[in-house]
Design a protein around this motif. Sequence first.
Motif, PDB file in Angstrom:
ATOM      1  N   TRP A  60      75.597  53.400  41.532  1.00  0.00           N
ATOM      2  CA  TRP A  60      75.429  52.985  40.139  1.00  0.00           C
ATOM      3  C   TRP A  60      76.049  54.014  39.188  1.00  0.00           C
ATOM      4  O   TRP A  60      76.689  53.658  38.197  1.00  0.00           O
ATOM      5  N   LEU A  64      78.782  53.167  36.370  1.00  0.00           N
ATOM      6  CA  LEU A  64      78.449  53.246  34.944  1.00  0.00           C
ATOM      7  C   LEU A  64      79.425  54.150  34.197  1.00  0.00           C
ATOM      8  O   LEU A  64      79.991  55.076  34.768  1.00  0.00           O
ATOM      9  N   LEU A  68      77.022  57.039  29.515  1.00  0.00           N
ATOM     10  CA  LEU A  68      75.713  56.509  29.855  1.00  0.00           C
ATOM     11  C   LEU A  68      75.037  57.376  30.935  1.00  0.00           C
ATOM     12  O   LEU A  68      73.828  57.608  30.883  1.00  0.00           O
ATOM     13  N   ASN A  69      75.821  57.853  31.875  1.00  0.00           N
ATOM     14  CA  ASN A  69      75.274  58.749  32.900  1.00  0.00           C
ATOM     15  C   ASN A  69      74.723  60.024  32.263  1.00  0.00           C
ATOM     16  O   ASN A  69      73.638  60.486  32.609  1.00  0.00           O
TER      17      ASN A  69
END
Length: 393
Positions: A60, A64, A68-69
């Motif tokens: 994920w 992403l 956002l991470n």
Amino acid sequence: MTRLAVHAEIIKLARILSVSEQQLAFLQSIAPESLRQFRFAIIELLQDQQKARFRHLAIWVNWLPNWLNVFMVKRFLDPLIVAQIAVHLSTENLYRIAKKLSADTLAEISVHLDPRLARELLVYLTTHQIIEIAQVLLQKRDFVTMGRFVSMLSDEVVQDVAQIVEQESDLLEIAFYIESRERIDHLVHVIPKARIEKALLIICDPTQRLVWPKLLALMSHIGYELKQELGDLAVQQGETVINAIIQAAQEDQLWEDMLPVVAGLSAQAQHYVANLPALRQVDIIQSIVAAADHCHLWTDMLVVVNYMQDEARQGVAIAIAQIDEQVLHHIAYASLLRSQWEVTFDIVGRMPIDKQRQCRKILNVYMRQLDAETYQYLDGLLDHYQIDVPVVD
């Protein structure tokens, strides 16, 4: 095996297992390298338990967008979770996230980060970033993590980090937890000599008592040439410093660490240390002899005794005579390895007759296997030191 190295490993292991050091006291008889391998195995086991889950989370993260991470790491993810996910990320991807994080956040993550992954990540970080992280860890007094990372830094970066560590006691704490013993030499070399001298004087400061073993550990774990250099430097500080080191080694029973240090000093320094009044105290001599026998350090012990004068040698002879007969076999073998027969016979000649008889019986076994020239040499020493005890085989 050294008591100090074992202590450092137990502290690191206790931290991983979230238990107290006292709960792991039963591991004190295990070699430090074995404990180190066990610690790494525990890390592997803990990672394997949740490997599938963290691998899926890493997928994920790779999918992403980077912003956002970074947001997730800052706001929602525990540092331990981030460190576990990081194992499954490429170093490049990990760095893209890391460069957007604060030094405080990176420091929290570094506590749990796999050392192998950390080594790869440090290649991407700038010296400025590393120093900022080091400052946070220093403020937290997290010397364990700092010691782990120092092992992975270049000498130039280590020198820069050392400059932000103002207290010599903190430098000793960091050195105590360095993973690679070889890297301690590099740490000492890049630190100004004046700071090393100041670190040695900590041994005379009662308020720094908890740091004393860390100084002794530093002297114990450095390489041979540096051990001699640092030991001679300690001798140059005078009798007060050396007496303080002797007393600290006695109080904490660290002679298995310190005896090789004394044996590695220059000839002049060894003569000075070996004949200090402190090393003529009965309890100290008994502790040193016991450590030499228990830890197979008789080759080092004989080197030191060679520089001792009569009173100290007499104390050594008395202490040896109080141990069982097996110690005499150990001394005979060490004498053979180092060709230290003269000092050995001098010590034997100071022992009670029954001990001399035991020594002669052990020596007879060795002499039967020697060439004629060596046999005559030892036989002459027996006469010289008046060890002419009849032995019944």
